[in-house]
Motif scaffolding. Structure first.
Motif, PDB file in Angstrom:
ATOM      1  N   ILE A   1       0.740  -1.201   0.056  1.00 49.90           N
ATOM      2  CA  ILE A   1      -0.185   0.109   0.208  1.00 49.90           C
ATOM      3  C   ILE A   1       0.832   1.212   0.104  1.00 49.90           C
ATOM      4  O   ILE A   1       1.927   1.438   0.793  1.00 49.90           O
TER       5      ILE A   1
ATOM      6  N   ASN B 180      -3.524   4.020  -2.455  1.00 52.93           N
ATOM      7  CA  ASN B 180      -4.669   4.323  -1.765  1.00 52.93           C
ATOM      8  C   ASN B 180      -4.856   5.693  -1.419  1.00 52.93           C
ATOM      9  O   ASN B 180      -4.045   6.698  -1.878  1.00 52.93           O
TER      10      ASN B 180
ATOM     11  N   VAL C 157      -6.527   3.143  -5.605  1.00 57.14           N
ATOM     12  CA  VAL C 157      -7.774   2.941  -4.773  1.00 57.14           C
ATOM     13  C   VAL C 157      -8.203   3.907  -3.535  1.00 57.14           C
ATOM     14  O   VAL C 157      -7.467   4.738  -3.560  1.00 57.14           O
ATOM     15  N   GLU C 158      -9.437   3.867  -3.216  1.00 59.63           N
ATOM     16  CA  GLU C 158      -9.823   4.565  -2.397  1.00 59.63           C
ATOM     17  C   GLU C 158     -10.727   3.677  -1.359  1.00 59.63           C
ATOM     18  O   GLU C 158     -11.764   3.527  -1.381  1.00 59.63           O
ATOM     19  N   SER C 159      -9.875   3.287  -0.166  1.00 63.24           N
ATOM     20  CA  SER C 159     -10.200   2.140   0.307  1.00 63.24           C
ATOM     21  C   SER C 159     -11.480   2.456   1.460  1.00 63.24           C
ATOM     22  O   SER C 159     -11.993   1.667   1.952  1.00 63.24           O
ATOM     23  N   LYS C 160     -11.466   3.871   1.672  1.00 59.35           N
ATOM     24  CA  LYS C 160     -12.706   4.282   2.579  1.00 59.35           C
ATOM     25  C   LYS C 160     -14.254   4.133   2.029  1.00 59.35           C
ATOM     26  O   LYS C 160     -14.968   3.980   2.637  1.00 59.35           O
TER      27      LYS C 160
ATOM     28  N   THR D 238     -15.742   2.605  -1.972  1.00 60.61           N
ATOM     29  CA  THR D 238     -15.744   1.504  -2.821  1.00 60.61           C
ATOM     30  C   THR D 238     -14.671   1.647  -4.229  1.00 60.61           C
ATOM     31  O   THR D 238     -14.113   0.764  -4.836  1.00 60.61           O
TER      32      THR D 238
ATOM     33  N   ILE E 162     -11.511  -0.854  -5.616  1.00 63.66           N
ATOM     34  CA  ILE E 162     -11.501  -2.317  -5.102  1.00 63.66           C
ATOM     35  C   ILE E 162     -11.751  -3.563  -5.999  1.00 63.66           C
ATOM     36  O   ILE E 162     -11.071  -4.604  -6.027  1.00 63.66           O
TER      37      ILE E 162
ATOM     38  N   THR F  39      -7.197  -0.333   6.603  1.00 66.63           N
ATOM     39  CA  THR F  39      -8.557  -0.101   5.907  1.00 66.63           C
ATOM     40  C   THR F  39      -8.650  -0.703   4.556  1.00 66.63           C
ATOM     41  O   THR F  39      -9.641  -1.286   4.338  1.00 66.63           O
ATOM     42  N   VAL F  40      -7.376  -1.086   3.987  1.00 68.91           N
ATOM     43  CA  VAL F  40      -7.895  -1.684   2.906  1.00 68.91           C
ATOM     44  C   VAL F  40      -8.030  -3.102   3.330  1.00 68.91           C
ATOM     45  O   VAL F  40      -8.860  -3.972   2.410  1.00 68.91           O
TER      46      VAL F  40
ATOM     47  N   ARG G 283     -11.716  -3.220   3.767  1.00 65.84           N
ATOM     48  CA  ARG G 283     -12.390  -2.986   2.515  1.00 65.84           C
ATOM     49  C   ARG G 283     -12.539  -4.497   1.670  1.00 65.84           C
ATOM     50  O   ARG G 283     -13.576  -4.710   1.037  1.00 65.84           O
ATOM     51  N   LEU G 284     -11.497  -5.185   1.654  1.00 62.26           N
ATOM     52  CA  LEU G 284     -11.295  -6.440   0.858  1.00 62.26           C
ATOM     53  C   LEU G 284     -11.951  -7.378   1.609  1.00 62.26           C
ATOM     54  O   LEU G 284     -12.796  -8.142   0.999  1.00 62.26           O
TER      55      LEU G 284
END
Ligand SMILES: Nc1nc2c(ncn2[C@@H]2O[C@H](COP(=O)(O)OP(=O)(O)OP(=O)(O)O)[C@@H](O)[C@H]2O)c(=O)[nH]1
Length: 276
Positions: free
Chosen positions: A29, A57, A85-88, A90, A93, A135-136, A139-140
């Protein structure tokens, strides 16, 4: 600023190198606002030749066009993939899962050549402090709730099964950022990868203002009610007065103003920027 660096760095690098031996794929990340400065200089050596997915991210806080321009110019060797990505939320992802499919396909072929049955890939999330590793992972995990994420223990390590194709080591690996030059340190400070307690916050905020001011983003000027003609001192004065940040009497508390600038920058309230 870097007194704590060498001893910890050596131990962490050794521990990570050992842990990475257990995985098939590394999810590295980085921060989309500092795509270059958020890289650990030893990552290639630590990962050896394992497939690696580099997730940039906090896309929502970055100047995406500028970040993409930087990324396009970098060499991306075979087996190293990247996406923003914007893991906070969607954002992006799904693309991560598409890359995981590709890596899975590569291993499936390799295993089948050796007469081995396919199994979920073992992955590990790594990155410098505060880039969003947890956070990632969350999210996953959200996407895989349906498939029933449950931890399992293999080779003394806890793995979280995210899908039939991926399980993750439950704790992310922390890498040290490269603190080679002053400017990189300032960028890491501004984005929050180095804690404010060890930072000269006024210096970092001054440096950041010199970047933000010429960008001319309305979010920045509106937020602090600036008209674009102020010098550094006047910016502090205006913010301090509006927010009531005084030391005693009418004297502006520069330290507190600097912290407000940094905090609001990190929250994206001053606009989206890429600092590299
Ligand atoms: N705006 C935005 N904030 C994010 C994003 N991902 C993470 N964050 C925020 O960044 C901060 C750090 O996230 P963490 O997931 O704790 O980061 P970490 O890398 O696990 O941090 P350490 O445990 O300190 O190494 C938190 O406040 C998150 O809410 C993102 O995509 N966008």
């Amino acid at each position: 600023m870097i007194n704590w660096y060498p001893g910890h760095m050596f131990k962490t690098k050794k521990a990570l190198t050992d842990q990475i031996k257990l995985v098939d794929v590394v999810l590295e990340i980085r921060d989309a606002r500092i795509p270059l400065s958020s890289k650990n200089p030893d990552i290639e050596e630590i990962c050896k030749n394992k497939p690696r997915i580099v997730l940039f991210n906090k896309k929502d806080l970055a100047d995406v066009e500028k970040t993409e321009e930087i990324l396009k110019k970098l060499p991306w060797p075979e087996g190293v993939y990247y996406c923003l990505v914007e893991s906070k939320a969607t954002g992006g992802i799904k693309e991560v899962w598409n890359i995981i499919e590709k890596v899975y396909g590569y291993y499936k072929e390799k295993w089948s050549g050796k007469g081995l049955r396919p199994r979920p890939l073992r992955g590990m999330v790594v990155g410098i402090p505060n880039v969003g590793k947890s956070t990632v992972i969350n999210r996953l995990l959200k996407r895989s709730v349906k498939t029933g994420a449950r931890p399992g223990v293999t080779r003394g390590v806890q793995w979280i099964k995210l899908s039939d194709k991926l399980e993750l080591m439950d704790t992310p690996g922390v890498l040290w950022p490269k603190l080679g030059d002053m400017e990189v340190g300032l960028k890491l400070g501004a984005t929050g990868s180095i804690s404010d307690e060890v930072l000269p916050v006024i210096e970092v905020a001054n440096w950041l203002l010199k970047i933000l001011y010429p960008y001319r983003k309305p979010e920045f000027f509106n937020r602090f009610n600036l008209n674009g003609s102020e010098n550094l001192n006047e910016i502090y004065e205006k913010i301090g007065r509006r927010r009531g940040l005084f030391l005693r009497g009418e004297e502006i508390d520069y330290q507190k103003v600097a912290l407000v600038i940094l905090k609001e920058f990190r929250q994206g309230l001053l606009g989206r920027y890429t600092l590299d």
